[in-house]
Each structure stands twice: as structure tokens, then as C-alpha cells.
Design a protein around this motif. Structure first.
Motif, mmCIF file in Angstrom:
data_model
loop_
_atom_site.group_PDB
_atom_site.id
_atom_site.type_symbol
_atom_site.label_atom_id
_atom_site.label_comp_id
_atom_site.label_asym_id
_atom_site.label_seq_id
_atom_site.Cartn_x
_atom_site.Cartn_y
_atom_site.Cartn_z
ATOM 1 N N ILE A 64 37.143 37.533 38.738
ATOM 2 C CA ILE A 64 38.193 37.262 37.690
ATOM 3 C C ILE A 64 39.546 37.933 38.368
ATOM 4 O O ILE A 64 41.129 37.287 38.280
ATOM 5 C CB ILE A 64 37.803 38.177 37.025
ATOM 6 N N SER A 65 39.539 38.773 39.649
ATOM 7 C CA SER A 65 40.480 39.822 40.024
ATOM 8 C C SER A 65 40.856 38.097 41.375
ATOM 9 O O SER A 65 42.181 38.057 41.044
ATOM 10 C CB SER A 65 40.206 40.526 40.849
ATOM 11 N N THR A 66 40.478 37.306 41.983
ATOM 12 C CA THR A 66 40.967 36.326 42.466
ATOM 13 C C THR A 66 41.458 34.811 41.758
ATOM 14 O O THR A 66 42.271 34.702 42.038
ATOM 15 C CB THR A 66 39.583 35.338 43.620
ATOM 16 N N THR A 67 41.274 34.790 40.738
ATOM 17 C CA THR A 67 41.560 34.015 40.096
ATOM 18 C C THR A 67 43.104 34.627 39.674
ATOM 19 O O THR A 67 44.193 34.438 39.484
ATOM 20 C CB THR A 67 41.150 34.177 38.146
ATOM 21 N N LEU A 68 43.088 35.832 39.268
ATOM 22 C CA LEU A 68 44.659 36.540 38.446
ATOM 23 C C LEU A 68 44.906 36.774 39.976
ATOM 24 O O LEU A 68 46.632 36.124 39.564
ATOM 25 C CB LEU A 68 44.495 37.776 38.819
ATOM 26 N N PHE A 69 44.380 36.605 40.939
ATOM 27 C CA PHE A 69 45.301 36.762 42.633
ATOM 28 C C PHE A 69 46.610 35.036 42.424
ATOM 29 O O PHE A 69 47.232 34.677 42.519
ATOM 30 C CB PHE A 69 44.482 37.169 43.542
ATOM 31 N N HIS A 118 41.937 43.253 47.038
ATOM 32 C CA HIS A 118 41.677 42.832 45.971
ATOM 33 C C HIS A 118 40.727 43.910 45.631
ATOM 34 O O HIS A 118 40.317 43.358 44.091
ATOM 35 C CB HIS A 118 40.519 42.050 47.149
ATOM 36 N N ILE A 119 40.524 44.653 46.010
ATOM 37 C CA ILE A 119 39.731 45.816 45.426
ATOM 38 C C ILE A 119 40.360 46.490 44.198
ATOM 39 O O ILE A 119 39.939 46.709 42.674
ATOM 40 C CB ILE A 119 38.659 47.213 46.281
ATOM 41 N N ALA A 120 41.419 46.937 44.827
ATOM 42 C CA ALA A 120 42.484 47.661 43.893
ATOM 43 C C ALA A 120 42.525 45.599 42.299
ATOM 44 O O ALA A 120 42.409 46.443 41.101
ATOM 45 C CB ALA A 120 43.764 47.886 43.921
ATOM 46 N N LEU A 121 42.711 45.002 42.401
ATOM 47 C CA LEU A 121 42.524 43.807 41.514
ATOM 48 C C LEU A 121 41.319 43.954 40.919
ATOM 49 O O LEU A 121 41.414 43.294 39.638
ATOM 50 C CB LEU A 121 43.323 42.819 42.013
ATOM 51 N N ALA A 122 40.514 44.876 41.624
ATOM 52 C CA ALA A 122 39.143 43.863 41.069
ATOM 53 C C ALA A 122 39.265 45.292 39.630
ATOM 54 O O ALA A 122 38.492 44.655 39.069
ATOM 55 C CB ALA A 122 37.906 43.643 42.229
ATOM 56 N N MET A 123 39.601 46.015 39.981
ATOM 57 C CA MET A 123 39.264 47.723 39.451
ATOM 58 C C MET A 123 40.522 46.712 37.777
ATOM 59 O O MET A 123 40.048 47.703 36.750
ATOM 60 C CB MET A 123 40.661 48.592 39.956
ATOM 61 N N VAL A 124 41.153 45.807 37.778
ATOM 62 C CA VAL A 124 41.792 46.106 36.570
ATOM 63 C C VAL A 124 40.644 44.515 35.101
ATOM 64 O O VAL A 124 40.648 45.650 34.317
ATOM 65 C CB VAL A 124 42.502 44.368 37.034
ATOM 66 N N PRO A 125 39.623 44.024 36.112
ATOM 67 C CA PRO A 125 39.012 43.461 34.791
ATOM 68 C C PRO A 125 37.957 44.841 34.645
ATOM 69 O O PRO A 125 37.324 45.263 33.484
ATOM 70 C CB PRO A 125 38.428 42.434 35.214
ATOM 71 N N LEU A 133 38.626 48.083 33.922
ATOM 72 C CA LEU A 133 38.666 48.841 33.441
ATOM 73 C C LEU A 133 39.538 48.771 32.256
ATOM 74 O O LEU A 133 39.751 49.354 31.165
ATOM 75 C CB LEU A 133 40.054 49.971 33.897
ATOM 76 N N PHE A 134 40.519 46.613 32.324
ATOM 77 C CA PHE A 134 40.469 46.501 30.988
ATOM 78 C C PHE A 134 39.311 45.200 30.702
ATOM 79 O O PHE A 134 39.955 43.924 30.121
ATOM 80 C CB PHE A 134 41.778 45.931 30.927
ATOM 81 N N PRO A 135 37.801 45.021 30.036
ATOM 82 C CA PRO A 135 37.126 44.281 30.545
ATOM 83 C C PRO A 135 37.328 43.398 28.813
ATOM 84 O O PRO A 135 37.412 42.001 28.952
ATOM 85 C CB PRO A 135 36.115 44.722 29.966
ATOM 86 N N SER A 136 38.188 44.128 28.018
ATOM 87 C CA SER A 136 38.171 43.166 26.933
ATOM 88 C C SER A 136 39.535 42.850 27.061
ATOM 89 O O SER A 136 40.065 41.840 25.692
ATOM 90 C CB SER A 136 38.741 44.361 25.869
ATOM 91 N N LEU A 137 40.403 42.400 27.483
ATOM 92 C CA LEU A 137 41.717 42.139 27.452
ATOM 93 C C LEU A 137 41.499 40.692 28.337
ATOM 94 O O LEU A 137 40.503 39.946 28.960
ATOM 95 C CB LEU A 137 42.399 42.423 28.964
ATOM 96 N N SER A 143 26.561 39.776 39.361
ATOM 97 C CA SER A 143 26.796 41.265 39.002
ATOM 98 C C SER A 143 28.004 41.704 38.225
ATOM 99 O O SER A 143 28.791 40.556 38.607
ATOM 100 C CB SER A 143 26.157 42.104 40.416
ATOM 101 N N ILE A 144 27.812 42.647 38.467
ATOM 102 C CA ILE A 144 29.506 43.662 38.075
ATOM 103 C C ILE A 144 30.361 43.150 38.672
ATOM 104 O O ILE A 144 31.199 42.892 38.801
ATOM 105 C CB ILE A 144 29.538 44.922 37.666
#
Length: 315
Positions: A236-241, A31-38, A40-44, A228-229
Motif C-alpha cells: 500500500i505504501s509503495t503504491t501511494l509513493f 518507505h518505513i515512514a510511508l508504511a506506517m500510514v496504512p 495507523l489508518f487502515p480504514s482509509l 503479512s501485515i
């Protein structure tokens, strides 16, 4: 003398604790790795993040598996699944819940609670294990399980008994061994498995709906903001998961419903050449040196008959 029984292989408390700790670490790392996706790519958009998230999740699990093999430690797949459920539930309660109407909030919390309860039930359930005494076990090893099973094919008590290589025991109505639930799926717990699988799809779809509602309100109004950030990225990451889980679980659920409609098990479908009752021998035609073996399903009773067979009480 044959008897029915269910006895899970015993493990020491230290081994169980260590496996659970490793699973917790792997779930948290995922989940920490997935949280890095939004991050690093906030505009997607969420749709654009899906393939990246799938790659990150698979890579994290693969690296975790390599790390465990290198250190010679094991993880518990059921504990990994349970920690993921609790993680999503925790993010919902801590961050999302305040933006959700009370009725939807009650529904989602009830779904999560039922999911945890169902997970415990299938983990501790008897799939339909058949315990053989020592003489029968020696006989089955000498003859081979398929030949040994033919002795009982006319008995309702021992119909469709298959052998699980992981549990090292015979299961009546064996479908497959499910690592995620830590148990075999057989005659006695197949309906529970289908219900629990559907429960995962419904709960994760409900979580996706609530989290996207939270994100939309956070972006479009000033009443609710991402606190918070970190919390925003977790939502967002848990939604993607959840979306990724729903995608493969729906396919898996459709497959099992298809098997129910045909009255066949996953093990039988994949390895039908191992079981004589599924083999239809076609005598060789002129010019053909050997007979042809085709698949046939002797247990298919038609759609209505198959559904009745699935829902009737299991002994």
C-alpha cells in the motif's frame, strides 16, 4: 583555444560510499515512514491516504536533510533515486509478482530494467560541456559569461552556451542541472532526459496498476492473501509513493514538452533577463521615462521547426 570535453568532478571512494550509505538509509526511512500510514489508518481509502502520505514523505525528507546538516554529512540524490527504484522493484518481486499475469509481469520487469539502464546512461552522459582553456576562463570571469558568450552566438558549435553554477562549467543548450540524475541537462542528453522522465511515469503507473490489482484480489478473494501485515503495508505504501511520484512527474514532463514546442530551455525561461537575445526593448512612449523590456524568443521556429530541431542529431 576551445575544446569540447566531459569530465565529472572526482570524489574519493570513501566519500562516494558514505554518500551512498546515507542515501540508502534515507530511502529506507522514507518507505518505513510511508508504511506506517496504512498501519495507523487502515480504514482509509488510498485516495484519502494520499495527502497524509505526501505530508509524511515531505516531513521525512526535511528531517533527514536537517539531520545531515547537523552531522555535517552529505547524501547522493542519484543514489536516493536509484534505491527508491530498486525498493519498488524488490517489493514487486517479493510480494506482488505472484498475483500478476505473466505478460504484465514481463512488461513491468522490462520497464524497471530499462529504467535502471537509462538512469545509468544519463548519469554518465555528456550534456554538451564546453571546456575553455585558462585564458578564456579568465576572460569570461572579467567580462561576465553573458558578454563572453556573445562572441560565439553566430557559431553553431557554441550556440546557446550557458554556465552551470553547480558544475562550474559551460553547457551547450543548457536546460537545468538535475540533482536527481546527478548531471546537467543540455544539448546532448536532453532527449535522453525526456525519454527517461517519461519512463519513470510509465513504470510507476504500471507499478500502481499491478499493486492495486494485487490489493483488490487480496481483499476480494481467498486465493491470494496479504502474506503479512508488514508486506501488506509495504504494498500500500509503495503504491501511494508511486502515485505521488507520477503526479509531480507528469507536471514536470508536460512543462518540458511545452518548452520543446517553443524551442526554449528552462534556464532561459526563468532567467531570460540575463540573456540579451531574449530582450525586446520597447522605446518609451510620451510620458514614460524609461524604455520597456519585454520577452521575445528568437529561437522559436514554429511547432514543426521546433520539433525538427529537437529530434535532429546532436553534434
Amino acid at each position: 583555444m576551445l575544446g569540447l570535453g566531459f569530465q565529472r568532478p572526482r570524489r574519493s571512494p570513501w566519500e562516494l560510499l558514505r554518500s551512498a550509505a546515507v542515501s540508502f538509509f534515507l530511502a529506507l526511512l522514507s518507505h518505513i515512514a510511508l508504511a506506517m500510514v496504512p498501519r495507523l489508518f487502515p480504514s482509509l481509502s488510498l485516495l484519502s491516504m494520499l495527502p497524509i502520505s505526501a505530508f509524511v514523505l515531505v516531513a521525512t525528507i526535511f528531517l533527514g536533510k536537517c539531520w545531515r546538516r547537523l552531522l555535517g554529512i552529505s547524501a547522493s540524490a542519484p543514489a536516493f533515486v536509484l534505491f527508491n527504484i530498486l525498493f519498488l522493484w524488490g517489493v514487486y518481486v517479493a510480494v506482488i509478482r505472484g498475483a500478476i499475469p505473466s505478460i504484465l509481469d514481463a512488461i513491468l520487469n522490462a520497464e524497471c530494467a530499462l529504467l535502471v539502464f537509462g538512469f545509468y546512461k544519463i548519469f554518465s552522459s555528456d550534456p554538451g560541456m564546453v571546456a575553455h582553456d585558462s585564458s578564456c576562463s579568465m576572460e569570461s570571469e572579467q567580462k561576465g559569461f553573458s558578454e563572453f558568450n556573445l562572441q560565439y552566438e553566430k557559431s553553431p558549435l557554441f550556440s546557446r552556451v550557458r554556465y552551470c553554477n553547480i558544475c562550474k562549467t559551460s553547457i551547450r543548450g543548457f536546460d537545468h542541472h538535475c540533482p536527481a540524475f546527478g548531471n546537467c541537462i543540455g544539448q546532448k542528453n536532453r532527449r535522453l532526459f525526456i525519454g527517461l522522465l517519461a519512463g519513470f511515469v510509465i513504470t510507476e503507473a504500471s507499478y500502481t496498476m499491478c499493486s492495486t490489482h494485487f490489493i483488490t484480489k487480496s481483499l476480494n478473494t481467498q486465493k491470494i492473501r496479504l502474506e503479512s501485515i508488514i508486506s501488506g503495508n509495504l504494498v500500500i505504501s509503495t503504491t501511494l509513493f508511486s502515485i505521488l511520484q507520477v503526479l509531480w512527474q507528469v507536471v514536470f514532463l508536460v512543462w518540458h514538452i511545452y518548452c520543446i514546442c517553443l524551442n526554449i530551455r528552462t534556464e532561459e525561461w526563468i532567467n531570460w533577463r540575463k540573456y540579451p537575445e531574449f530582450q525586446l526593448i520597447i522605446q518609451p512612449q510620451p510620458g514614460s521615462p524609461t524604455p520597456e523590456t519585454r520577452f521575445t524568443n528568437p529561437y522559436d521556429k514554429g511547432f514543426i521547426g521546433n520539433m525538427k530541431d529537437f529530434f535532429k542529431p546532436k553534434d
